[in-house]
Design an enzyme around this catalytic site. Structure first.
Site, PDB file in Angstrom:
ATOM      1  N   THR A 411       0.871  -1.305   0.161  1.00 43.77           N
ATOM      2  CA  THR A 411      -0.129  -0.170  -0.092  1.00 43.77           C
ATOM      3  C   THR A 411       0.899   1.075   0.055  1.00 43.77           C
ATOM      4  O   THR A 411       1.814   1.089   0.200  1.00 43.77           O
ATOM      5  CB  THR A 411      -0.987  -0.108   1.279  1.00 43.77           C
ATOM      6  OG1 THR A 411      -1.591  -1.310   1.249  1.00 43.77           O
ATOM      7  CG2 THR A 411      -1.615   1.193   1.397  1.00 43.77           C
ATOM      8  N   GLU A 431      -3.518  -3.912  -2.348  1.00 42.68           N
ATOM      9  CA  GLU A 431      -3.534  -5.200  -1.215  1.00 42.68           C
ATOM     10  C   GLU A 431      -2.012  -5.460  -1.052  1.00 42.68           C
ATOM     11  O   GLU A 431      -1.183  -5.017  -0.443  1.00 42.68           O
ATOM     12  CB  GLU A 431      -4.590  -6.124  -1.472  1.00 42.68           C
ATOM     13  CG  GLU A 431      -4.914  -6.833  -0.002  1.00 42.68           C
ATOM     14  CD  GLU A 431      -3.939  -7.280   0.704  1.00 42.68           C
ATOM     15  OE1 GLU A 431      -3.760  -6.612   1.752  1.00 42.68           O
ATOM     16  OE2 GLU A 431      -3.328  -8.394   0.522  1.00 42.68           O
ATOM     17  N   GLU A 450      -7.630  -7.205  -3.312  1.00 37.18           N
ATOM     18  CA  GLU A 450      -8.034  -6.844  -2.031  1.00 37.18           C
ATOM     19  C   GLU A 450      -9.062  -7.937  -1.325  1.00 37.18           C
ATOM     20  O   GLU A 450      -9.100  -7.812  -0.140  1.00 37.18           O
ATOM     21  CB  GLU A 450      -9.000  -5.606  -2.253  1.00 37.18           C
ATOM     22  CG  GLU A 450      -8.773  -4.484  -1.221  1.00 37.18           C
ATOM     23  CD  GLU A 450      -7.400  -3.905  -1.130  1.00 37.18           C
ATOM     24  OE1 GLU A 450      -6.909  -4.129  -0.013  1.00 37.18           O
ATOM     25  OE2 GLU A 450      -6.757  -3.338  -2.080  1.00 37.18           O
ATOM     26  N   ASP A 453      -8.464  -9.718   1.719  1.00 42.10           N
ATOM     27  CA  ASP A 453      -8.598  -9.233   3.070  1.00 42.10           C
ATOM     28  C   ASP A 453      -9.987  -9.655   3.885  1.00 42.10           C
ATOM     29  O   ASP A 453     -10.179  -9.310   4.934  1.00 42.10           O
ATOM     30  CB  ASP A 453      -8.776  -7.411   2.854  1.00 42.10           C
ATOM     31  CG  ASP A 453      -7.468  -7.008   3.141  1.00 42.10           C
ATOM     32  OD1 ASP A 453      -6.340  -7.727   3.135  1.00 42.10           O
ATOM     33  OD2 ASP A 453      -7.323  -5.778   3.123  1.00 42.10           O
ATOM     34  N   SER A 477     -10.834  -3.302   5.895  1.00 39.89           N
ATOM     35  CA  SER A 477      -9.336  -2.891   5.980  1.00 39.89           C
ATOM     36  C   SER A 477      -8.872  -2.303   6.955  1.00 39.89           C
ATOM     37  O   SER A 477      -9.506  -2.195   8.020  1.00 39.89           O
ATOM     38  CB  SER A 477      -9.593  -1.570   4.969  1.00 39.89           C
ATOM     39  OG  SER A 477      -8.247  -0.880   4.855  1.00 39.89           O
ATOM     40  N   SER A 478      -7.683  -1.981   7.075  1.00 40.44           N
ATOM     41  CA  SER A 478      -6.629  -1.446   8.374  1.00 40.44           C
ATOM     42  C   SER A 478      -6.382   0.000   8.138  1.00 40.44           C
ATOM     43  O   SER A 478      -5.659   0.471   8.908  1.00 40.44           O
ATOM     44  CB  SER A 478      -5.547  -2.361   8.784  1.00 40.44           C
ATOM     45  OG  SER A 478      -6.013  -3.710   8.960  1.00 40.44           O
ATOM     46  N   GLY A 498       0.811  -1.053   5.373  1.00 44.06           N
ATOM     47  CA  GLY A 498       1.544  -2.042   6.212  1.00 44.06           C
ATOM     48  C   GLY A 498       0.275  -2.917   6.616  1.00 44.06           C
ATOM     49  O   GLY A 498       0.728  -3.738   7.625  1.00 44.06           O
ATOM     50  N   GLY A 499      -0.698  -3.164   5.783  1.00 45.39           N
ATOM     51  CA  GLY A 499      -1.739  -3.930   6.418  1.00 45.39           C
ATOM     52  C   GLY A 499      -2.207  -3.705   7.921  1.00 45.39           C
ATOM     53  O   GLY A 499      -2.313  -2.567   8.234  1.00 45.39           O
TER      54      GLY A 499
HETATM   55  N1  GLU Z   1      -5.218  -4.511   2.270  1.00 47.67           N
HETATM   56  C1  GLU Z   1      -4.732  -3.881   3.436  1.00 47.67           C
HETATM   57  C2  GLU Z   1      -5.790  -3.151   4.116  1.00 47.67           C
HETATM   58  O1  GLU Z   1      -6.783  -2.508   3.557  1.00 47.67           O
HETATM   59  C3  GLU Z   1      -3.653  -2.832   3.176  1.00 47.67           C
HETATM   60  C4  GLU Z   1      -2.419  -3.786   2.849  1.00 47.67           C
HETATM   61  C5  GLU Z   1      -1.186  -2.809   3.070  1.00 47.67           C
HETATM   62  O2  GLU Z   1      -1.172  -1.804   3.737  1.00 47.67           O
HETATM   63  O3  GLU Z   1      -0.110  -3.049   2.750  1.00 47.67           O
HETATM   64  O4  GLU Z   1      -5.720  -3.145   5.258  1.00 47.67           O
END
Ligand code: GLU
Length: 600
Positions: A411, A431, A450, A453, A477-478, A498-499
């Protein structure tokens, strides 16, 4: 109460820049890359020097923060194609100086009509697919939202047309940009997956190898796609020929007759249709709000869990006087508050979470109930159980806990402010780094993965899992683009990729800046740890060295080279802006201001 000292503190320039300069890179050449810039008249911070330069140019030519943010994001679609682009989605948070209100756009990808709760269950075995098996397939592709987010942001708050702001990005795609180690490394990390597709290997694996560091990378197909959009509008994706190519790619993945390397899983097609693209809409949810030590913290509502999880953790932390504590005492509270907040996020937060539950998760009374579980002298055994956000408060009791699932990372984030005081905090993604691995043939952009997730199978025992796949549903999402106001005016804007670690990265930066006396660049550079209600806390080596031995018993750590790649802007009381990017992580980011150093 307004935290006067905090907001009006004049921060010495020397403190801001000390220790954060990175040596100028001899190669590859490109626009300058500085992690900190202080000045006035507007600012841009992204992970990439070219994108920052494009955004800054828009501001210098009289564009506003929204114009510059979209221009920079479109450029990131070219220079950071493994993290962002029109094949993906994201969350756009905007502070409007005139009305002094914070608005958001949910441009998250949506599940197609063919999606169901069992999409990620292998019919042959009845077990969930492995992550990479699901990722490198058509099943993982959500209906993209990024292009419509750009159009909607410009329509509502911008002063330039989409055609105007796409121009510089198209030029970068056409003329090329220097390949750096991050870019080459991200291709290398995806070599096996990219090598399976004719379109992706033709673009990113010339001669079967990642492009060389220092070479110039061009993407004429993407330049042409941007120009087509500029000429004919977003309908070329949502109702036209680019959309048809997206659908064809999902339904018939462009598997190479002669792949580069091997891939261990079958590459499955899926059923996204032109009707799914035509049905896609952005949403404009109210931002989440939590008040923290006299500041107003605005974040992203569902389907992101970013706003509620950061907000709940802040509310829990507000129960403690972090300023008067030692660094390790404060970090103990930070880690425990993160775990408690993640337990609630995992149990309750998804695209369809009822509003009353979300409201309760962000209430101070609920935070008090959660905070009382924190033991100053020992870490709670993880995972901790979720609370019961029902509006009644029963003291310090914890029930049995459920499973945790981690997200991955791919991201990008950017922060922009303009001379009128408007601010954009924008996190966008495809993603995983490299998305689903498929470049849409002839169009030059990667598709997202995505939908991975979503939880592939229920994770909450006998309780309902809020994040199972569904028709038209958006995966949780985060992403946590965050704007903090003091007395209704911008004080801070921060965000990160960073997920699931995004939540803890944003939280930790806020704690570092607001409670721990750091400047924004220091708060951003400080070593990170991410406790997401798992048995051990993921942490950067410097965090483990700096804090682990001083913490109360019960904390265990797993070391990870780096967490996040943040950007941010602080608004100083004297009118100057401090734009901050990573000094080191992900190769370092690029911060810039319109006018340097200040008016005097
Ligand atoms: N798909 C993740 C989210 O929406 C983001 C992935 C990432 O930040 O690398 O939380």
């Amino acid at each position: 109460m307004r935290p006067r000292a905090l907001v009006t503190a004049t921060i010495a320039l020397a403190t801001l820049v000390a220790g954060t300069a990175i040596p100028a890179q001899a190669k590859p050449a490109g626009p300058p890359k500085e992690p900190v810039a202080v000045g006035y008249g507007g600012a841009v911070s992204t992970v990439d020097a070219t994108a920052t330069a494009v955004g800054l140019d828009v501001l210098r030519r009289g564009g506003n923060a929204v114009d510059a943010a979209v221009a920079a994001a479109a450029t990131l679609g070219v220079t950071e194609p493994f993290s962002a682009g029109i094949g993906g989605g994201g969350f756009f948070v905007y502070y409007d100086a005139k009305s002094r209100r914070v608005h958001t756009i949910d441009g998250r990808e949506a599940g197609p009509a063919s999606m169901s709760e069992t999409t990620f269950i292998d019919p042959a075995t009845g077990a969930p697919y492995r992550f990479d098996e699901a990722r490198i397939s058509g099943l993982s592709v959500g209906v993209p939202g990024t292009l419509l987010t750009w159009q909607d942001a410009l329509d509502r708050w911008g002063t330039r047309s989409l055609a105007q702001v796409l121009k510089p990005a198209a030029r970068v795609a056409e003329d090329g940009f220097p390949v750096d180690e991050t870019f080459a490394g991200q291709v290398a990390g995806n070599q096996a997956a990219f090598g399976q597709f004719s379109s992706t290997s033709a673009l990113y694996l010339p001669g079967g190898q990642p492009p060389a560091v220092g070479s110039t990378f061009r993407n004429p197909d993407l330049a042409e796609t941007y120009r087509l959009i500029a000429k004919r509008g977003t309908d070329v994706l949502y109702r036209g020929e680019v959309g048809r190519d997206v659908v064809a790619t999902v339904q018939h993945p462009p598997v190479a007759a002669d792949p580069v390397g091997s891939w261990p899983y079958p590459i499955r097609p899926a059923g996204m249709t032109a009707a799914d693209l035509a049905a896609y809409r952005t949403r404009f949810p109210e931002p989440t709000r939590s008040d923290y030590r006299g500041l107003e913290v605005y974040g992203m509502a569902t389907p992101s869990s970013g706003g509620t999880a950061v907000g709940e953790a802040l509310n829990i932390l507000e129960q403690f006087d972090l300023r008067s504590m030692t660094a390790t005492q404060a970090m103990h509270r930070y880690l425990e508050a993160s775990a408690l907040s993640f337990a609630d996020r995992n149990r309750y937060v998804g695209d369809h979470t009822p509003r009353n539950v979300l409201r309760e998760l962000l209430s101070d009374a609920y935070a008090k109930e959660r905070a009382c579980l924190i033991d100053p002298s020992a870490a709670l055994p993880k995972p901790v159980a979720p609370g019961v956000p029902d509006g009644t408060y029963g003291g310090c009791t914890a029930a049995a806990a459920a499973d945790v699932r981690d997200d991955r990372t791919g991201t990008t984030n950017l922060t922009v402010a303009d001379r009128w005081g408007n601010v954009v905090e924008y996190t966008l993604t495809i993603e995983a780094t490299g998305g689903n691995g498929m470049v849409v043939p002839g169009r030059g952009f990667l598709l997202n993965n995505e939908l991975t997730d979503f939880n592939f199978a229920p994770t909450q025992g006998t309780a309902t899992d809020p994040n199972l796949p569904g028709r038209g549903k958006r995966p949780r999402s985060s992403m946590a683009p965050t704007i903090v106001l003091a007395d209704g005016r911008p004080f801070l804007a921060v965000g990160s990729p960073g997920g699931a670690t995004i939540i803890t990265t944003v939280l930790q930066m806020l704690v570092n800046r607001i409670d721990r006396g750091m400047t924004l660049p220091q708060a951003l550079a400080a070593p990170r740890a991410s406790q997401r209600n798992g048995a051990s806390t993921q942490a950067e080596p410097a965090f483990i060295t700096g804090y682990a031995t001083g913490l109360p018993p019960g904390h265990t750590f797993s070391s990870t080279a780096e967490i996040g790649a943040a950007t941010g802007i602080e608004f100083l009381a004297d009118g100057r802006l401090v734009a901050a990017a990573e000094p080191v992580r992900r190769g370092g980011g690029a911060a810039a201001v319109v006018g340097r150093w200040g008016r005097d």
